[in-house]
Design a protein around this motif. Sequence first.
Motif, PDB file in Angstrom:
ATOM      1  N   ARG A  30      13.498 -51.431  30.072  1.00 56.62           N
ATOM      2  CA  ARG A  30      12.213 -51.444  29.350  1.00 56.62           C
ATOM      3  C   ARG A  30      11.049 -51.193  30.304  1.00 56.62           C
ATOM      4  NH1 ARG A  30       7.975 -54.436  28.161  1.00 56.62           N
ATOM      5  NH2 ARG A  30       8.564 -56.159  29.524  1.00 56.62           N
ATOM      6  N   VAL A  31      11.012 -51.915  31.431  1.00 59.26           N
ATOM      7  CA  VAL A  31       9.923 -51.768  32.396  1.00 59.26           C
ATOM      8  C   VAL A  31       9.963 -50.388  33.054  1.00 59.26           C
ATOM      9  CG1 VAL A  31       9.012 -52.630  34.585  1.00 59.26           C
ATOM     10  CG2 VAL A  31       9.720 -54.238  32.811  1.00 59.26           C
ATOM     11  N   GLN A  32      11.157 -49.897  33.359  1.00 57.83           N
ATOM     12  CA  GLN A  32      11.287 -48.575  33.972  1.00 57.83           C
ATOM     13  C   GLN A  32      10.782 -47.484  33.028  1.00 57.83           C
ATOM     14  OE1 GLN A  32      15.004 -47.743  35.963  1.00 57.83           O
ATOM     15  NE2 GLN A  32      14.917 -45.623  35.304  1.00 57.83           N
ATOM     16  N   ASN A  33      11.093 -47.602  31.750  1.00 56.04           N
ATOM     17  CA  ASN A  33      10.623 -46.603  30.784  1.00 56.04           C
ATOM     18  C   ASN A  33       9.099 -46.601  30.693  1.00 56.04           C
ATOM     19  OD1 ASN A  33      13.177 -45.696  30.220  1.00 56.04           O
ATOM     20  ND2 ASN A  33      13.435 -46.959  28.403  1.00 56.04           N
ATOM     21  N   ILE A  34       8.480 -47.785  30.765  1.00 53.10           N
ATOM     22  CA  ILE A  34       7.017 -47.867  30.740  1.00 53.10           C
ATOM     23  C   ILE A  34       6.449 -47.213  32.000  1.00 53.10           C
ATOM     24  CG2 ILE A  34       5.062 -49.458  30.895  1.00 53.10           C
ATOM     25  CD1 ILE A  34       6.736 -51.384  29.104  1.00 53.10           C
ATOM     26  N   ALA A  35       7.046 -47.502  33.158  1.00 53.99           N
ATOM     27  CA  ALA A  35       6.551 -46.969  34.431  1.00 53.99           C
ATOM     28  C   ALA A  35       6.670 -45.454  34.504  1.00 53.99           C
ATOM     29  CB  ALA A  35       7.294 -47.616  35.596  1.00 53.99           C
ATOM     30  N   PRO A 107       2.704 -48.606  48.035  1.00 55.81           N
ATOM     31  CA  PRO A 107       3.034 -49.996  47.677  1.00 55.81           C
ATOM     32  C   PRO A 107       2.014 -50.662  46.756  1.00 55.81           C
ATOM     33  CG  PRO A 107       3.382 -49.636  50.018  1.00 55.81           C
ATOM     34  CD  PRO A 107       2.736 -48.397  49.479  1.00 55.81           C
ATOM     35  N   SER A 108       0.726 -50.406  46.971  1.00 55.15           N
ATOM     36  CA  SER A 108      -0.308 -51.042  46.148  1.00 55.15           C
ATOM     37  C   SER A 108      -0.257 -50.584  44.696  1.00 55.15           C
ATOM     38  CB  SER A 108      -1.693 -50.758  46.728  1.00 55.15           C
ATOM     39  OG  SER A 108      -1.805 -51.325  48.011  1.00 55.15           O
ATOM     40  N   PHE A 109       0.355 -49.433  44.433  1.00 60.35           N
ATOM     41  CA  PHE A 109       0.500 -48.947  43.068  1.00 60.35           C
ATOM     42  C   PHE A 109       1.823 -49.397  42.445  1.00 60.35           C
ATOM     43  CE2 PHE A 109      -2.344 -44.925  43.606  1.00 60.35           C
ATOM     44  CZ  PHE A 109      -3.403 -45.728  43.984  1.00 60.35           C
ATOM     45  N   ALA A 110       2.632 -50.101  43.232  1.00 60.35           N
ATOM     46  CA  ALA A 110       3.929 -50.609  42.764  1.00 60.35           C
ATOM     47  C   ALA A 110       4.799 -49.499  42.183  1.00 60.35           C
ATOM     48  CB  ALA A 110       3.743 -51.728  41.740  1.00 60.35           C
ATOM     49  N   MET A 111       4.765 -48.347  42.856  1.00 55.55           N
ATOM     50  CA  MET A 111       5.550 -47.221  42.359  1.00 55.55           C
ATOM     51  C   MET A 111       5.935 -46.318  43.514  1.00 55.55           C
ATOM     52  SD  MET A 111       6.746 -46.028  39.569  1.00 55.55           S
ATOM     53  CE  MET A 111       7.554 -44.565  39.015  1.00 55.55           C
ATOM     54  N   ARG A 112       7.141 -45.793  43.438  1.00 51.87           N
ATOM     55  CA  ARG A 112       7.605 -44.790  44.390  1.00 51.87           C
ATOM     56  C   ARG A 112       8.705 -43.980  43.720  1.00 51.87           C
ATOM     57  NH1 ARG A 112      11.884 -47.023  48.301  1.00 51.87           N
ATOM     58  NH2 ARG A 112      12.689 -48.816  47.215  1.00 51.87           N
ATOM     59  N   MET A 113       8.944 -42.766  44.267  1.00 52.13           N
ATOM     60  CA  MET A 113       9.955 -41.910  43.660  1.00 52.13           C
ATOM     61  C   MET A 113      10.499 -40.949  44.700  1.00 52.13           C
ATOM     62  SD  MET A 113       9.645 -39.512  40.257  1.00 52.13           S
ATOM     63  CE  MET A 113       9.731 -40.888  39.118  1.00 52.13           C
ATOM     64  N   ASP A 114      11.786 -40.631  44.556  1.00 51.90           N
ATOM     65  CA  ASP A 114      12.415 -39.677  45.466  1.00 51.90           C
ATOM     66  C   ASP A 114      11.818 -38.284  45.297  1.00 51.90           C
ATOM     67  OD1 ASP A 114      14.093 -41.402  46.777  1.00 51.90           O
ATOM     68  OD2 ASP A 114      15.862 -40.932  45.591  1.00 51.90           O
ATOM     69  N   VAL A 115      11.687 -37.599  46.424  1.00 54.14           N
ATOM     70  CA  VAL A 115      11.242 -36.208  46.462  1.00 54.14           C
ATOM     71  C   VAL A 115      12.464 -35.418  46.900  1.00 54.14           C
ATOM     72  CG1 VAL A 115       9.542 -34.611  47.377  1.00 54.14           C
ATOM     73  CG2 VAL A 115       8.983 -37.047  47.201  1.00 54.14           C
ATOM     74  N   ASP A 120      12.855 -31.587  39.882  1.00 54.10           N
ATOM     75  CA  ASP A 120      11.491 -31.588  39.383  1.00 54.10           C
ATOM     76  C   ASP A 120      11.087 -33.018  39.053  1.00 54.10           C
ATOM     77  OD1 ASP A 120       9.908 -29.788  36.646  1.00 54.10           O
ATOM     78  OD2 ASP A 120       9.117 -30.517  38.527  1.00 54.10           O
ATOM     79  N   ASN A 121      10.600 -33.776  40.043  1.00 50.89           N
ATOM     80  CA  ASN A 121      10.236 -35.168  39.833  1.00 50.89           C
ATOM     81  C   ASN A 121       8.730 -35.328  39.730  1.00 50.89           C
ATOM     82  OD1 ASN A 121      12.872 -35.947  39.935  1.00 50.89           O
ATOM     83  ND2 ASN A 121      12.752 -36.995  41.895  1.00 50.89           N
ATOM     84  N   SER A 122       8.292 -36.278  38.903  1.00 50.50           N
ATOM     85  CA  SER A 122       6.865 -36.582  38.794  1.00 50.50           C
ATOM     86  C   SER A 122       6.690 -37.973  38.208  1.00 50.50           C
ATOM     87  CB  SER A 122       6.161 -35.557  37.909  1.00 50.50           C
ATOM     88  OG  SER A 122       6.623 -35.651  36.584  1.00 50.50           O
ATOM     89  N   TYR A 123       5.542 -38.557  38.500  1.00 52.99           N
ATOM     90  CA  TYR A 123       5.147 -39.796  37.838  1.00 52.99           C
ATOM     91  C   TYR A 123       3.639 -39.866  37.771  1.00 52.99           C
ATOM     92  CZ  TYR A 123       4.416 -42.249  42.392  1.00 52.99           C
ATOM     93  OH  TYR A 123       4.000 -42.642  43.644  1.00 52.99           O
ATOM     94  N   GLN A 124       3.135 -40.757  36.919  1.00 59.41           N
ATOM     95  CA  GLN A 124       1.701 -40.872  36.708  1.00 59.41           C
ATOM     96  C   GLN A 124       1.221 -42.282  36.992  1.00 59.41           C
ATOM     97  OE1 GLN A 124       1.115 -39.578  32.630  1.00 59.41           O
ATOM     98  NE2 GLN A 124       1.259 -37.416  33.177  1.00 59.41           N
ATOM     99  N   VAL A 125      -0.008 -42.372  37.473  1.00 56.37           N
ATOM    100  CA  VAL A 125      -0.661 -43.656  37.697  1.00 56.37           C
ATOM    101  C   VAL A 125      -2.104 -43.536  37.220  1.00 56.37           C
ATOM    102  CG1 VAL A 125       0.779 -44.280  39.681  1.00 56.37           C
ATOM    103  CG2 VAL A 125      -1.385 -43.097  40.060  1.00 56.37           C
TER     104      VAL A 125
END
Length: 197
Positions: A30-35, A107-115, A120-125
């Motif tokens: 659930r939390v991963q889907n929100i992130a 770290p301050s955004f509590a998010m990271r992702m493999d490159v 084709d990876n992406s995320y939003q903040v």
Amino acid sequence: MQTRYNLPIEIFYTIFPVIMVIAFFAQTVRVQNIALEHVDNPDVIVKVVGQKWQWTFNYPDSVDTPEGTNVFVSGTGDDIPTLVIPVDKTIEFQLYSPDVIHNFGIPSFAMRMDVVPGNDNSYQVTPTATGEFAGKCYELCGAYHSRMLFNVKVVTEAEYEAFLADLAEDPAHVSEEPIKGGKYSTELINDDEGEHE
């Protein structure tokens, strides 16, 4: 001396851990889907390139100069680059690598992702406060992994526009297309999977 087993306790010791695992797994999903949720039209797109061994931050279609419409910041191990983004705006980080697997993390955004090359990876903040933060690569990517550091500066909209204008004045920071580092950063390996994070 051997004692008799207690059937209710054995059933409890078997079923309760299974229930706990299912509950924790459901919460994680659930939390991963929100992130990983994406809005359709983010306010800012930054094309992030992790290469051996430093970062390049592209701001596509952000300026209009004779040299091109993309401004970028690139660093070295001795010159740590700064990623500048505006506050209270949805930022989409589109991640590319031309060589090995890196991991783009703030770290301050509590998010990271493999490159990952060929993925084709992406995320939003959406940063909600101005300030300066540290970022780094979280994947052991080779001999100079420790040099893959970057700074993040969250600024006001006016400061962000001024930053782009300053970059646009220097032709060394302007290109026609985002600098992604070569074919391995753009040719999708898993193209048959469609959209994937």
